[in-house]
Design a protein around this motif. Structure first.
Motif, PDB file in Angstrom:
ATOM      1  N   LEU A 100       0.973  -0.747  -0.104  1.00  0.00           N
ATOM      2  CA  LEU A 100       0.318   0.230  -0.075  1.00  0.00           C
ATOM      3  C   LEU A 100       0.658   1.368   0.527  1.00  0.00           C
ATOM      4  N   ASP A 101       0.360   2.742  -0.555  1.00  0.00           N
ATOM      5  CA  ASP A 101       1.508   3.860  -0.381  1.00  0.00           C
ATOM      6  C   ASP A 101       0.319   4.491  -0.811  1.00  0.00           C
ATOM      7  N   SER A 102       0.540   6.078  -0.568  1.00  0.00           N
ATOM      8  CA  SER A 102       0.070   7.608  -0.107  1.00  0.00           C
ATOM      9  C   SER A 102       0.316   8.068  -1.331  1.00  0.00           C
ATOM     10  N   THR A 103       0.597   7.641  -2.329  1.00  0.00           N
ATOM     11  CA  THR A 103       1.508   8.567  -3.672  1.00  0.00           C
ATOM     12  C   THR A 103      -0.143   9.166  -4.040  1.00  0.00           C
ATOM     13  N   GLY A 104       0.267  10.185  -4.342  1.00  0.00           N
ATOM     14  CA  GLY A 104      -0.748  11.096  -5.598  1.00  0.00           C
ATOM     15  C   GLY A 104       0.442  11.467  -6.824  1.00  0.00           C
ATOM     16  N   GLU A 105       1.108  10.947  -7.088  1.00  0.00           N
ATOM     17  CA  GLU A 105       2.232  10.948  -8.061  1.00  0.00           C
ATOM     18  C   GLU A 105       1.649   9.879  -9.863  1.00  0.00           C
ATOM     19  N   THR A 129      -1.519   1.470  -5.252  1.00  0.00           N
ATOM     20  CA  THR A 129      -0.658   2.180  -4.716  1.00  0.00           C
ATOM     21  C   THR A 129      -2.448   3.232  -4.564  1.00  0.00           C
ATOM     22  N   ALA A 130      -1.864   4.730  -4.713  1.00  0.00           N
ATOM     23  CA  ALA A 130      -2.391   6.096  -4.268  1.00  0.00           C
ATOM     24  C   ALA A 130      -3.614   5.583  -3.277  1.00  0.00           C
ATOM     25  N   PHE A 131      -3.429   4.936  -2.416  1.00  0.00           N
ATOM     26  CA  PHE A 131      -4.464   4.592  -1.394  1.00  0.00           C
ATOM     27  C   PHE A 131      -4.174   5.430  -0.143  1.00  0.00           C
ATOM     28  N   GLY A 132      -4.727   6.943  -0.438  1.00  0.00           N
ATOM     29  CA  GLY A 132      -5.264   7.993   0.723  1.00  0.00           C
ATOM     30  C   GLY A 132      -5.850   8.582   0.549  1.00  0.00           C
ATOM     31  N   TYR A 133      -5.588  10.342   0.630  1.00  0.00           N
ATOM     32  CA  TYR A 133      -7.071  11.334  -0.776  1.00  0.00           C
ATOM     33  C   TYR A 133      -6.713  11.409  -1.533  1.00  0.00           C
ATOM     34  N   ASP A 134      -5.369  10.938  -1.777  1.00  0.00           N
ATOM     35  CA  ASP A 134      -5.663  10.565  -3.693  1.00  0.00           C
ATOM     36  C   ASP A 134      -5.395   8.955  -4.000  1.00  0.00           C
ATOM     37  N   TYR A 135      -6.246   8.432  -3.841  1.00  0.00           N
ATOM     38  CA  TYR A 135      -6.909   8.463  -4.623  1.00  0.00           C
ATOM     39  C   TYR A 135      -8.866   7.752  -4.043  1.00  0.00           C
ATOM     40  N   VAL A 136      -8.510   7.569  -3.344  1.00  0.00           N
ATOM     41  CA  VAL A 136      -9.716   6.455  -2.251  1.00  0.00           C
ATOM     42  C   VAL A 136     -10.906   7.182  -3.267  1.00  0.00           C
ATOM     43  N   GLY A 312     -15.534  15.052   3.461  1.00  0.00           N
ATOM     44  CA  GLY A 312     -14.497  14.420   4.748  1.00  0.00           C
ATOM     45  C   GLY A 312     -13.946  15.423   5.568  1.00  0.00           C
ATOM     46  N   GLY A 313     -12.940  15.027   6.573  1.00  0.00           N
ATOM     47  CA  GLY A 313     -12.061  16.374   7.214  1.00  0.00           C
ATOM     48  C   GLY A 313     -10.965  16.049   6.920  1.00  0.00           C
ATOM     49  N   ASP A 314      -9.692  16.244   6.875  1.00  0.00           N
ATOM     50  CA  ASP A 314      -8.371  16.899   6.624  1.00  0.00           C
ATOM     51  C   ASP A 314      -7.786  16.004   5.948  1.00  0.00           C
ATOM     52  N   PRO A 315      -7.291  16.088   4.368  1.00  0.00           N
ATOM     53  CA  PRO A 315      -6.560  15.167   3.633  1.00  0.00           C
ATOM     54  C   PRO A 315      -5.528  13.841   4.212  1.00  0.00           C
ATOM     55  N   TYR A 316      -4.783  15.105   4.992  1.00  0.00           N
ATOM     56  CA  TYR A 316      -3.427  13.960   5.319  1.00  0.00           C
ATOM     57  C   TYR A 316      -4.841  13.095   6.634  1.00  0.00           C
ATOM     58  N   ASP A 317      -5.497  13.369   7.446  1.00  0.00           N
ATOM     59  CA  ASP A 317      -5.999  12.906   8.437  1.00  0.00           C
ATOM     60  C   ASP A 317      -6.602  11.849   7.785  1.00  0.00           C
ATOM     61  N   PHE A 318      -7.211  11.449   6.714  1.00  0.00           N
ATOM     62  CA  PHE A 318      -8.052  10.903   6.402  1.00  0.00           C
ATOM     63  C   PHE A 318      -6.796   9.470   5.775  1.00  0.00           C
ATOM     64  N   VAL A 322      -6.685   5.722   6.365  1.00  0.00           N
ATOM     65  CA  VAL A 322      -7.715   4.650   5.343  1.00  0.00           C
ATOM     66  C   VAL A 322      -6.261   3.422   5.500  1.00  0.00           C
ATOM     67  N   LEU A 323      -5.187   4.232   5.605  1.00  0.00           N
ATOM     68  CA  LEU A 323      -4.067   3.824   5.097  1.00  0.00           C
ATOM     69  C   LEU A 323      -3.764   2.352   6.118  1.00  0.00           C
TER      70      LEU A 323
END
Length: 367
Positions: A100-105, A129-136, A312-318, A322-323
């Protein structure tokens, strides 16, 4: 044989710390991995002590491979991913682990699906991949809208919007990743295939206002069409730039010309390195920051069939929450399939909906 575990690579970075906190809050005991043993020890202590740590550095890929075993869940928050992400992907693939990663690239996401996915499938590894606010959120909102729209759906448009001062909230890693994307070619999904595109914009109705979004390459272009066979077009727009969106679109359309100029890429990388070196401050908590994700499904004639909005709330917190949910769920129950997977592929639509709700993202209004 060792017991499978969650390995958090990049644990001492901004997103890594938030994810470590979310994992521990949820009862997990991850292996904290990174290149600085003192920072790792300090983080472990701040989380209550007793958490295992391991030194791993992308400049020594073998050190990353050593910390991942079959059955593990490797969570990578080491960015910019285009420069430093490959070591974790390779380690997970070779081990047959879940990644799993947090990329948005966009370019890195494209590589996961087109380059790394087939090898992972052959080894029984799952790359998510992209398992965060970008792009879940967009994957979830679009899947809900397409389920509501039914087989007539031929196109889906997704818009990401944020209220609040995200410029002040953004981390050094986010800013460096954004610089790395400036010269990269963007893509979309049109006429049933991945296509190059630059700088398209379109408005969305958000809280009674028209807000512009700038087209971006994202995971939805790869994850949605295989599940929804009638889809011929997938569009993803980021609406974070407000009144500067149209100007950003003009710059984006000039990307091929700018990228061809001698020395421009080297200068951009040097600036990104400078941003990372200066990024010692911790971004303030995202009080007052909220997110809105909109998905609209259309038929082949452009008639709106269904729309879904997620608040939702703050993208970093999400992202951190979610990760953490995905890692603990994957460790306990596994994921559905191997190779490069989308969020819905890996966890099922209803499972993802529940997981996102625990991370603070839920539908508001739908039609």
């Amino acid at each position: 044989m060792t017991t499978p575990r969650i390995v958090l690579f990049g644990a001492t970075g901004f997103t890594g710390r938030l994810t470590a906190e979310a994992l521990v809050t949820g009862g997990a005991r991850p292996l904290l991995a990174g290149r600085d043993p003192e920072k790792l020890a300090g983080l472990a202590e701040s989380l209550g002590g007793g958490l295992p740590t391991a030194v791993a550095d992308v400049s020594r890929p073998e050190s990353v491979r050593r910390i991942v075993a079959p059955g593990d869940v490797l969570v990578s928050t080491v960015g910019p991913f285009l420069r430093w992400g490959e070591a974790a992907v390779t380690a997970a693939t070779e081990a047959g682990a879940v990644y799993l990663d947090s990329t948005g690239e966009p370019t890195f996401i494209k590589r996961i699906f087109q380059r790394y996915g087939p090898a992972a499938a052959a080894r029984g590894s799952a790359l998510i991949t992209a398992f965060g606010y970008d792009y879940v959120p967009g994957n979830l909102a679009a899947s809900l809208a397409l389920r509501k729209a039914g087989p007539e759906a031929a196109r889906v448009d997704i818009g990401y919007f944020v209220r609040g001062d995200m410029a002040r909230r953004s981390s050094a890693g986010t800013r460096a990743s954004a610089l790395g994307m400036v010269l990269e070619p963007m893509y979309g999904f049109r006429e049933g295939r991945i296509t190059r595109e630059h700088g398209r914009t379109r408005p969305f109705a958000v809280d009674g206002r028209r807000r512009q979004g700038l087209s971006m390459g994202a995971s939805e272009h790869f994850t949605l069409p295989p599940v929804h066979q009638g889809l011929r077009e997938v569009n993803v727009y980021l609406g974070w730039l407000g009144g500067l969106t149209r100007a950003a679109g003009v710059v984006a359309r000039a990307t091929p010309v700018l990228a061809a100029l001698p020395g421009v890429r080297r200068a951009t990388e040097a600036l990104a390195d400078r941003v990372l070196r200066s990024g010692t401050r911790t971004p303030p908590p995202g009080s007052g920051i909220s997110s809105q994700t909109i998905a609209e499904a259309y038929d082949g004639g452009g008639r709106l069939l269904a729309s879904v909005r997620l608040d939702g709330g703050d993208p970093y917190d999400f992202t951190a929450r979610v990760l953490a949910w995905a890692a603990t769920t994957a460790l306990a129950d596994g994921v559905r399939g191997a190779g490069a997977l989308g969020p819905v592929d890996a966890f099922g639509l209803d499972g993802l909906l529940q997981g996102c709700a625990t991370a603070g993202l839920a539908p508001r209004d739908a039609r």
